[in-house]
Each structure stands twice: as structure tokens, then as C-alpha cells.
Design an enzyme around this catalytic site. Sequence first.
Site, short mmCIF file in Angstrom:
data_model
loop_
_atom_site.label_atom_id
_atom_site.label_comp_id
_atom_site.label_asym_id
_atom_site.label_seq_id
_atom_site.Cartn_x
_atom_site.Cartn_y
_atom_site.Cartn_z
N LYS A 205 0.84 -1.20 0.00
CA LYS A 205 0.00 0.00 0.00
C LYS A 205 0.88 1.25 0.00
O LYS A 205 1.97 1.26 0.58
CB LYS A 205 -0.90 -0.03 1.25
CG LYS A 205 -1.98 1.04 1.29
CD LYS A 205 -2.82 0.88 2.54
CE LYS A 205 -3.90 1.94 2.67
NZ LYS A 205 -4.64 1.82 3.92
N SER A 281 -9.48 1.99 3.41
CA SER A 281 -8.68 2.75 2.46
C SER A 281 -7.72 1.90 1.63
O SER A 281 -7.14 2.39 0.66
CB SER A 281 -7.89 3.83 3.21
OG SER A 281 -6.98 3.26 4.13
N GLY A 302 -6.46 1.59 10.29
CA GLY A 302 -6.65 2.49 11.43
C GLY A 302 -8.12 2.69 11.76
O GLY A 302 -8.48 3.18 12.81
N GLY A 303 -8.99 2.28 10.80
CA GLY A 303 -10.44 2.36 10.99
C GLY A 303 -11.12 1.41 10.03
O GLY A 303 -12.02 1.77 9.29
N GLY A 304 -10.60 0.15 10.04
CA GLY A 304 -11.17 -0.88 9.15
C GLY A 304 -10.53 -0.96 7.79
O GLY A 304 -11.03 -1.66 6.90
N SER A 305 -9.41 -0.24 7.57
CA SER A 305 -8.89 -0.07 6.21
C SER A 305 -8.30 -1.31 5.55
O SER A 305 -8.08 -1.32 4.35
CB SER A 305 -7.84 1.04 6.19
OG SER A 305 -8.47 2.28 6.31
#
Length: 608
Positions: A205, A281, A302-305
Site C-alpha cells: 500500500k 482505504s 486504522g479504521g477498518g482499512s
Amino acid sequence: MGKKRVMVPAEKLDLSTVKYEHEEIQAPHLTGLMLKFFVRVIEAPVIGSFIISFMKKQNKMVELLQNTVIPEAPMFKPEFPPQEIEPSVVIVDEEGKPEDRVETALKCLPHYDPASYWSGDSLPSFRYWKIRDYAYAYRSKVVTPSMVAEQLISVIKGCNYHKPPTPLLVSFDAEEVRKQAAASTQRFEEGNPLSILDGIFMAIKDDIDFYPHPSKGATTWMHEVRSVKKDAVCVSRLRRCGVILIGKANMHELGMGTTGNNPNYGTTRNPHAPERYTGGSSSGPAALVASGLCSAALGTDGGGSVRIPSSLCGVVGLKTTYGRTDMGGSLCDSGTVEIIGPIASTVEDVILVYAAILGSSPSDRISLKPSPPCFPVLSSLDNANTLGSLRLGKYTEWFNDVHSTDITDVCEDVLNLLSKTHGCKTIEIVIPELHEMRTAHVVSIGSETLSSLNPDCEDGKGVKLTYDTRTSMALFRSFTASDYVAAQCLRRRIMHHHMEIFKKVDVIVTPTTGMTAPQIPPSALKHGETDMQVTGYLMRFVIAANLLGLPAITVPVGYDKQGLPIGLQLIGRPWGEASILRLASALEELCGKSRKKPASFYDVLKTE
């Protein structure tokens, strides 16, 4: 004036009084010129802060962060009570060589019989080639890594001419891929592969350093202010195992969104339905794996990425315990909610990549005191007994709060099948204060992101960000120091609730997302999109693992009526990767026969 509210201490909360509340985020859905106009307004002095303040009040953020007495002390990063070693596992040395850990992980996997995969008989209608398939093909000289590299390069170059374009990679150098493949091919010719991962193709990534590529975080400018001198720690571990790195994968700009929309490089398309989002993301990593172009990829979460795009693209994504992998050399290496994790088409491939990259940083080893890393022994007779003894926690009202009942129907059926096949018990649980958890998470990740980007934004780079990123940044700028401290007090409180739940259950089960892959509005391609309702559904079940640092994995378990993939999420105890990997492997076995070939799929291990 707001009325003061006093929370009872977490340990005194009476769970029988907890009522589940469906959360509807109050915010406009904007694309195109309306989004551009909205950003201009919220960035304007006075009126901008008035609008942001109004929206925060509508979403009960002000009441919670400023009018509420929270009795707990702040927890500025996850703190875990000591954990018992999981049953039927092999412990590895996190300071040892990555290739040794991969070898240990390999011995834990079920028996591999190449004949059953290569004879063409008894194959399900579709299956992905696994890392062990590539390894077998190389060792039996059916193909070489250089031959696979040529297939891959021709597909990636062809992607630029697709209609619509499918921008999977934002940085790609065919010669560099050929060079790595030639070195791997030579090692096989000499009979000295470095590990089972030698010659395996992986994408990284764009927020993780991989020299000599720039790390832009899929912005247009990050590489101008931050140069890459060497590989990130986890990337250097993959290289030691012989992995061939194909390039930097596309992503939602700076990881600040859940759809994968990116006007800078183009929006990655879902391999199952090109008119739909991949989720974000880690959009590029999930799409590359789902379309068969590489065996695995590294994403950040960091939030489901990692989990959201893996679920929407029908692959497996592992979010490790906070601090289990060293974040050194990534754009998000100073946060308290992010990790680097693997995405792969199968659970066993996730295990092999996880084995290579794991290992806490020296500072995390001191502060977090990690339990030793271990792998589930899936090859042992004891595996069935260990599986049967796992207790699954399910908060039914939350589990059922989804956009389409197809999701809960599929997930329910799989849990029933799991219970019938392996005897796992499902126990009803209550998870209090989900609204508080979401608020604490957005304040934490938002404040930490703003802190790391502030110097560049002050230096004039802020206006070069996409409009949806600028919308998020405007919200983040409104958070005060006391909001951040209040969020950390909530973190301690919510950690207490979850640790109490883990005294009764081993794993919490949820759908991974509250909706399947959303449509890409054509008007969102040029200037982006903000749609907090979609974000709310996509993030509904993922937050606890980030705010509290818990391990979690998504496994593909079926499809909705439109043929879009559905993922089931398993959330484990701190450092409990082995248990969720064991359960994920069992789920995969129950659902694997029904996997569908994505509309966009490439067989790069062609052996004709």
C-alpha cells in the site's frame, strides 16, 4: 448551555439497562461541484466553524466530549491485561529470522497434496492459486518467477487502457519487478530458495515505504516533503523471505476514507463489479489480490482499512493486535489505532505473510509487553477439539443492524453451520456505549492524523488534498485538547467493557461491514465524494479493533442477491491472533466451495 451528564464508573454499569441504538450519521451526501462549494464554506472563517459545530451537536459529539463527566482516567494507547497462551499453538521468536518463522508457520498448515490441485479433477468451480501452489509450480519447474512476472507486467500495463480505467498501482516499475523475479528464478535454479515465500508476488500500500518507490499516501505531494531512504521494517522482512514486490498500491488519499475513491490517480474498481467501490482505504491491495494478480498485499488499518476492502472484494484481511507488527517506515507510524496487516485470498496465505512481518518495535515491546506470537496448529488432530471449545460472542441487535438482510442471513447461516460442524457455542453478549466508542475513535484518529499533517498543511500543502480529505480535516481541526483527553478516558472505559466480555467468550463475531460494495456515483470520480451514511454502514463493526487495539480478521462467507461478497468478522482477545486464524480457517473450509470467480480475474500462473 448544555446540561451536565455524569457517567457511572464502567465497572458499575448495569448491562440490563443498556439499549441498542441504531446510529444514523447526520451529514449531507455531496459529490462534484456541491462538494467543492461545501469545502470552500467549511474552510471559511466563522461560518465554517459554525457549520462544523452544528454538525457535531447534531451527532451528539459535543454533549459527550464537553458536557459529560467520564470517571475513568485516560488511556492514551491500548493497555492490555496479561493474557494466557492459547491452546494448540506453536510459539515463535519475534526477534528471530522472518524466514524461520515462515517455516514454522508452514509446518502448522494442513497437509498439501499437489495432485488434487494440479490434476484438474475434483476442483471446485473456482479457487484462487495459493502460495503453496506457486511454490510447488516453481519447485517442480512448471513455471519460473520470471515467467509469472511477464504475465503480470502485461496485465498491469493493459489496465491503463481499460474502460473504465482500473488504477491498481500508483507506482510501478516493470524493470524492477523483472530484476527481482530474475534473482528469485536463479535461486530456484541453484536449489536455494529463501523460503516458501520466495518468488511470491505482493503489492505494498502506498503509505508503507518500499525503496526505491516514493510513499505518497496517494496524494499528489507527499513524496516532495518526505523521501524514502529504505524499506519499512515489515517490507524488509518480506524481502528476506524472497518476496517479489510489484509496486505501490492505490488507496483512499492518506487512508482517510472507507470507499477507495481517489480523484488523484483514479478510483480502483471492485473486481466483482466494476461500477462499485472496492472499499477503503486499502483499495488497491484488496483489488489486486481479489483479481488474482498477486498472492497477497500489505495494507494499513486504522479504521477498518484492511478489513473493509477485503470484505467488499471477497478476500481475507487480518488486522493484527496493536503493536504486534513494527510500524516503522509507514506514514501512520506514530498513531495509537493503526497497524500494518496482510490481505490474501486464503487464510493460510495470510498466516504465512503474518509470520514474515510480525515482530513488535523495541519501544512497543517495553510498553505493551506483548504475549509471544504463535500460530494455530491446523495440521494436528487436536485442532478439532480446540475449535469446538471456542465460545463465540454475538450481540444480536448490533449484528442485525445492516443495510441489507442478505448480510445477516448469510452470516447467521455460516455460524449455524460452524456450530453444527465443530460444536462452537454462540453466547449472547451486550456491548455497551457503541456511540461513545465511535466518537472516541474519530477524535483519536482525527487528532493524531492532524498532528502529523499540520506542518505540511501550514506550509500550503493542505489545499492540494482532495475535497473529501479536506472535509475530514475541517472536522479534525475542530477537536480540542480536552476532546482528545475525553476520548482517551472513553477508551479506558470501553476497554473495560470488552475485557469483561472476553471473560465469557473467546471471539466476538459480527458481519465485517453493514453493507456490500456501494455504487460509485459517476459525479464522484472527478472531485470525490462525502457520504457519511455509507461510511457509517461500512465502519459499523470495525471500530473496537482499532480503538482498543484488538486483533480481527474478515473471511469471505458468501454473496448477497446481487452476487457481491459478504465478509464475517472475528474479533479476538489481545494478542489472540492464533484463535481467530484457527476459526477463520474453519469458516473458509465451510464456505470455500461456493466462491465465485470475480468478473475481473487474471490467471497469472498459467501452466499451458
